[in-house]
Motif scaffolding. Structure first.
Motif, mmCIF file in Angstrom:
data_model
loop_
_atom_site.group_PDB
_atom_site.id
_atom_site.type_symbol
_atom_site.label_atom_id
_atom_site.label_comp_id
_atom_site.label_asym_id
_atom_site.label_seq_id
_atom_site.Cartn_x
_atom_site.Cartn_y
_atom_site.Cartn_z
ATOM 1 N N GLN A 286 0.820 -1.208 0.000
ATOM 2 C CA GLN A 286 0.000 0.000 0.000
ATOM 3 C C GLN A 286 0.857 1.262 0.000
ATOM 4 O O GLN A 286 0.393 2.314 -0.402
ATOM 5 C CB GLN A 286 -0.953 0.027 1.210
ATOM 6 N N TRP B 109 0.895 3.059 -3.298
ATOM 7 C CA TRP B 109 -0.311 3.646 -3.877
ATOM 8 C C TRP B 109 -0.018 5.077 -4.296
ATOM 9 O O TRP B 109 0.644 5.830 -3.582
ATOM 10 C CB TRP B 109 -1.453 3.650 -2.876
ATOM 11 N N TYR C 288 -5.461 7.466 -6.050
ATOM 12 C CA TYR C 288 -5.960 6.097 -6.148
ATOM 13 C C TYR C 288 -7.200 5.976 -5.286
ATOM 14 O O TYR C 288 -7.198 6.337 -4.125
ATOM 15 C CB TYR C 288 -4.896 5.105 -5.682
ATOM 16 N N ARG C 289 -8.255 5.474 -5.857
ATOM 17 C CA ARG C 289 -9.491 5.305 -5.110
ATOM 18 C C ARG C 289 -9.580 3.867 -4.615
ATOM 19 O O ARG C 289 -9.490 2.918 -5.401
ATOM 20 C CB ARG C 289 -10.681 5.624 -6.009
ATOM 21 N N LEU C 290 -9.756 3.717 -3.299
ATOM 22 C CA LEU C 290 -9.861 2.385 -2.722
ATOM 23 C C LEU C 290 -11.136 1.706 -3.196
ATOM 24 O O LEU C 290 -12.191 2.324 -3.280
ATOM 25 C CB LEU C 290 -9.859 2.463 -1.191
ATOM 26 N N ALA C 291 -11.033 0.436 -3.502
ATOM 27 C CA ALA C 291 -12.186 -0.362 -3.928
ATOM 28 C C ALA C 291 -12.646 -1.243 -2.773
ATOM 29 O O ALA C 291 -11.925 -1.437 -1.789
ATOM 30 C CB ALA C 291 -11.797 -1.222 -5.126
ATOM 31 N N ASP C 292 -13.843 -1.781 -2.883
ATOM 32 C CA ASP C 292 -14.388 -2.631 -1.831
ATOM 33 C C ASP C 292 -13.535 -3.869 -1.578
ATOM 34 O O ASP C 292 -13.538 -4.416 -0.488
ATOM 35 C CB ASP C 292 -15.811 -3.075 -2.185
ATOM 36 N N ASP C 293 -12.798 -4.318 -2.587
ATOM 37 C CA ASP C 293 -11.997 -5.528 -2.409
ATOM 38 C C ASP C 293 -10.543 -5.256 -2.041
ATOM 39 O O ASP C 293 -9.734 -6.171 -1.980
ATOM 40 C CB ASP C 293 -12.082 -6.419 -3.646
ATOM 41 N N ASP C 294 -10.172 -3.996 -1.774
ATOM 42 C CA ASP C 294 -8.813 -3.705 -1.314
ATOM 43 C C ASP C 294 -8.644 -4.250 0.104
ATOM 44 O O ASP C 294 -9.581 -4.257 0.898
ATOM 45 C CB ASP C 294 -8.545 -2.196 -1.323
ATOM 46 N N HIS C 295 -7.461 -4.722 0.407
ATOM 47 C CA HIS C 295 -7.190 -5.318 1.713
ATOM 48 C C HIS C 295 -5.707 -5.182 2.022
ATOM 49 O O HIS C 295 -4.934 -4.703 1.203
ATOM 50 C CB HIS C 295 -7.609 -6.789 1.738
#
Length: 71
Positions: free
Chosen positions: A11, A14, A18-25
């Protein structure tokens, strides 16, 4: 998490905007380890790296998510 064993967190690379997505972890997958004659890029030995993995009883995912802004 990578930082817990002396590795950089992905991370950290990044880029701004950068826009975080629901599947970022925060989980990472170590796919391989190889010997090399290149100069070391880490300040720990292979034994120290291994020992850090062994000492982790449970990954603190919530702390890692908060550290990188995913919580």
């Amino acid at each position: 998490m990578p930082v817990d064993v002396g590795l950089p967190e992905l991370q950290a690379v990044w880029v701004e905007g950068y826009r975080l997505a629901d599947d970022d972890h925060v989980c990472h997958e170590l796919e391989s380890i190889e010997t090399t004659n290149d100069p070391s890029t880490m300040s720990q030995t292979a034994e120290e790296f291994y020992d850090r993995f062994i000492l982790i009883a449970e990954w603190d995912i919530a702390r890692a998510m908060a550290r990188v802004g995913l919580a």
